[in-house]
Scaffold this active site. Sequence first.
Site: not given
Length: 162
Positions: A21, A45, A115, A118, A141, A150
């Site tokens: 990211r 994250k 993005h 990605r 993820h 995604y």
Amino acid sequence: PTPEAKRDTAMLRLLYASGMRVSELVSLNTNDVIRDEGCVRCLGKGGKERLIPVMPALPALQEYVIGVRSRLLRDEKETALFLNRRGERLTRQGFWQILKGYAQSADLGTDITPHTLRHSFATHMLNGGADLRTVQELLGHANISTTQVYTHLTPEHLRRDR
């Protein structure tokens, strides 16, 4: 090429080679690059750390770290890997502006976002034969369903990875 152009090349190659990211990219510090292993230590994250292989991006990354970063650096205490013209940590917004500039100059239209790199990474990994769980891990993820949505998976990918 200018120092900024070499920095940009390293960032774009790193994003495409890793699937990181943009927030992860701009939060990298110099000690997060593990050259002898060809990896980058990335804080994702939820504070989850992962090691991402980045061999295709390593030459551009090394050229930036060894030959260019010091030319942008203003304060020796700055640990950020990617620096702006003022010698400070590059921001997400700063990267977005850089990408937008390159997309415009290459006449790629307005649909290119950070993005996009990605998504391209994940799609190319799957098309190259990588299994869904590996791509999930590389992207950071928590749930496989996020990876499935995604990457716009085809039914063949879903069947292959069961």
